[in-house]
Scaffold this motif. Sequence first.
Motif, mmCIF file in Angstrom:
data_model
loop_
_atom_site.group_PDB
_atom_site.id
_atom_site.type_symbol
_atom_site.label_atom_id
_atom_site.label_comp_id
_atom_site.label_asym_id
_atom_site.label_seq_id
_atom_site.Cartn_x
_atom_site.Cartn_y
_atom_site.Cartn_z
ATOM 1 N N GLN A 310 0.824 -1.212 0.000
ATOM 2 C CA GLN A 310 0.000 0.000 0.000
ATOM 3 C C GLN A 310 0.860 1.265 0.000
ATOM 4 N N ILE A 311 2.101 1.174 0.506
ATOM 5 C CA ILE A 311 2.929 2.371 0.635
ATOM 6 C C ILE A 311 3.398 2.881 -0.725
ATOM 7 N N PRO A 312 4.069 2.052 -1.552
ATOM 8 C CA PRO A 312 4.468 2.570 -2.871
ATOM 9 C C PRO A 312 3.276 2.863 -3.778
ATOM 10 N N LEU A 313 2.183 2.108 -3.631
ATOM 11 C CA LEU A 313 1.019 2.390 -4.474
ATOM 12 C C LEU A 313 0.374 3.717 -4.083
ATOM 13 N N ALA A 314 0.365 4.028 -2.807
ATOM 14 C CA ALA A 314 -0.152 5.335 -2.376
ATOM 15 C C ALA A 314 0.722 6.445 -2.936
ATOM 16 N N GLU A 315 2.037 6.219 -2.968
ATOM 17 C CA GLU A 315 2.942 7.205 -3.547
ATOM 18 C C GLU A 315 2.607 7.447 -5.015
ATOM 19 N N ALA A 316 2.354 6.349 -5.755
ATOM 20 C CA ALA A 316 2.022 6.484 -7.172
ATOM 21 C C ALA A 316 0.705 7.220 -7.364
ATOM 22 N N VAL A 317 -0.285 6.901 -6.539
ATOM 23 C CA VAL A 317 -1.601 7.535 -6.653
ATOM 24 C C VAL A 317 -1.508 9.037 -6.413
ATOM 25 N N VAL A 318 -0.814 9.435 -5.352
ATOM 26 C CA VAL A 318 -0.691 10.861 -5.039
ATOM 27 C C VAL A 318 0.095 11.581 -6.139
ATOM 28 N N LEU A 319 1.166 10.946 -6.617
ATOM 29 C CA LEU A 319 1.950 11.546 -7.700
ATOM 30 C C LEU A 319 1.084 11.790 -8.933
ATOM 31 N N LEU A 320 0.327 10.777 -9.341
ATOM 32 C CA LEU A 320 -0.479 10.895 -10.553
ATOM 33 C C LEU A 320 -1.619 11.895 -10.375
ATOM 34 N N ALA A 321 -2.230 11.899 -9.190
ATOM 35 C CA ALA A 321 -3.366 12.800 -8.964
ATOM 36 C C ALA A 321 -2.928 14.263 -8.940
ATOM 37 N N THR A 322 -1.727 14.520 -8.433
ATOM 38 C CA THR A 322 -1.262 15.905 -8.316
ATOM 39 C C THR A 322 -0.428 16.351 -9.504
ATOM 40 N N ALA A 323 -0.140 15.454 -10.431
ATOM 41 C CA ALA A 323 0.671 15.800 -11.599
ATOM 42 C C ALA A 323 -0.166 16.565 -12.625
ATOM 43 N N PRO A 324 0.476 17.365 -13.499
ATOM 44 C CA PRO A 324 -0.265 17.984 -14.611
ATOM 45 C C PRO A 324 -0.809 16.901 -15.520
ATOM 46 N N LYS A 325 -1.870 17.209 -16.224
ATOM 47 C CA LYS A 325 -2.563 16.192 -17.006
ATOM 48 C C LYS A 325 -2.500 16.491 -18.501
ATOM 49 N N SER A 326 -2.397 15.430 -19.288
ATOM 50 C CA SER A 326 -2.486 15.551 -20.744
ATOM 51 C C SER A 326 -2.921 14.212 -21.325
ATOM 52 N N ASN A 327 -3.929 14.249 -22.170
ATOM 53 C CA ASN A 327 -4.338 13.040 -22.893
ATOM 54 C C ASN A 327 -4.023 13.167 -24.379
ATOM 55 N N ALA A 328 -3.116 14.085 -24.737
ATOM 56 C CA ALA A 328 -2.847 14.365 -26.148
ATOM 57 C C ALA A 328 -2.342 13.141 -26.893
ATOM 58 N N SER A 329 -1.383 12.422 -26.329
ATOM 59 C CA SER A 329 -0.851 11.256 -27.025
ATOM 60 C C SER A 329 -1.877 10.134 -27.083
ATOM 61 N N CYS A 330 -2.690 10.007 -26.032
ATOM 62 C CA CYS A 330 -3.750 8.986 -26.022
ATOM 63 C C CYS A 330 -4.765 9.256 -27.126
ATOM 64 N N MET A 331 -5.202 10.500 -27.236
ATOM 65 C CA MET A 331 -6.165 10.849 -28.275
ATOM 66 C C MET A 331 -5.554 10.697 -29.664
ATOM 67 N N ALA A 332 -4.257 10.969 -29.772
ATOM 68 C CA ALA A 332 -3.590 10.865 -31.066
ATOM 69 C C ALA A 332 -3.601 9.429 -31.580
ATOM 70 N N ILE A 333 -3.263 8.467 -30.725
ATOM 71 C CA ILE A 333 -3.235 7.075 -31.178
ATOM 72 C C ILE A 333 -4.646 6.568 -31.445
ATOM 73 N N GLU A 334 -5.632 7.061 -30.701
ATOM 74 C CA GLU A 334 -7.010 6.636 -30.962
ATOM 75 C C GLU A 334 -7.463 7.109 -32.344
ATOM 76 N N GLU A 335 -7.103 8.344 -32.714
ATOM 77 C CA GLU A 335 -7.454 8.835 -34.048
ATOM 78 C C GLU A 335 -6.723 8.054 -35.126
ATOM 79 N N ALA A 336 -5.444 7.740 -34.887
ATOM 80 C CA ALA A 336 -4.681 6.966 -35.864
ATOM 81 C C ALA A 336 -5.272 5.569 -36.029
ATOM 82 N N MET A 337 -5.651 4.932 -34.918
ATOM 83 C CA MET A 337 -6.255 3.604 -34.988
ATOM 84 C C MET A 337 -7.586 3.653 -35.741
ATOM 85 N N ALA A 338 -8.361 4.715 -35.533
ATOM 86 C CA ALA A 338 -9.640 4.845 -36.226
ATOM 87 C C ALA A 338 -9.436 4.927 -37.739
#
Length: 423
Positions: A310-338
């Motif tokens: 639970q300790i390292p996973l909590a670290e990962a969760v807090v890091l990801l939740a407080t990090a800046p967000k971008s889905n640009a690359s995710c959306m890019a591959i979805e458009e390419a796959m389409a």
Amino acid sequence: MAAPLADRIRPQTLDDVVGQEHLLAPGMVLRRMVETGSIPNLIFYGPSGVGKTTVASIIAKKAGKKLVRLNGTTASTQDIRDAVAARDTIDGLGGVLLYLDEIQYLNKKQQQSLLECIEDGSVTLIASTTENPYFYVYGAVLSRSTVFEFKPVTPADTARAVRRAFEAAGEDGGYVLAEGVVEYIAQACGGDVRKAVNAVELLALAAGGQREITLEDAKQVAQKSAMRYDREGDEHYDLLSALQKSIRGSDENAALHYLARLLEAGDLLSPCRRLLVIASEDIGLAYPMAIAVTKACVDAAVQIGLPEAQIPLAEAVVLLATAPKSNASCMAIEEAMADVRAGKSGPPPRCLQNKHFDGADVKNPGQFYRYPHDYPNHYLRQQYLPDALRDRVYYRFGDNKTEQAAKAYREKLLREAAPEKGE
């Protein structure tokens, strides 16, 4: 042998049912249906222990129909035929109400065997399921039924059932309840009234000749009972979805809550896999090191195991939740796959192909590939997409610091680049 306490105190009227006010309060549609006595085919959807069977029994009694109960985990096609045949008996002259618990366990053929009788109205079906009926119930049965969703019962409503259970269990003298016993059981049962009543019955049995029920006794009986979790069911995917959406929404407290629920149920691998997805899907290039840090945390968690995982996973969760967000690359591959799935492709430009000779039919032989490292800034304009997609744009730079820096660098390259051949 005495019947279980939960059966002995089962409500006999809708007013006695705890919770489900959105269905059973005066003026609600289901309540009005029951009061008229004209009952259509119904599907009750919701977690266990929240009153689905109780309400079905009350409806059958109110409607004056013969109640036949079957459970999808054990019922055969012949059992269903026998239930339908009850309409031709003396008891079934007023109609038959077939209560089919856990309908999701019946196969398609078994569910199809219900169609004729529920179509002509000779049998009224009330089916219940803990899984999403739109996924597990045969479409033709679903289209002939009305779905009502039952929800987990609130602690305040559950407390009413707990007090009623203690009164029934202590009918020969009653119990002295320490402060907080009722509230603890009501909270710990996780919205499952049957589980709360079973906890009361266990406490009564354990009390023996003593009449005092302590809070410590309640904690021992009800420990972990709030965990409503099935790794193959909707709850599993609901918790993982809530974890990801909380991180995506930058709410580290909610994310930690859902992680805790998954880990408390002993599920280590599912959140590990989901966190790796989140690092790329929701944080992405806004913080490219997120995937590396998350992978390190996940590897550590898997290696050390629960509970310390639970300790390292909590670290990962807090890091990801407080990090800046971008889905640009995710959306890019979805458009390419389409585009690929839609057949929008074609051979790579000749300069990119892995061959160094041309056939006699090629009028302008030669690969014409230009090596970017031979040019200023290691860049030049050159066609890389197939002709049919030459100007297609999939990736759009996110509005975070990292991707905006990459965008500025790209614009600098374009300004200073050698022109594309033919320009």
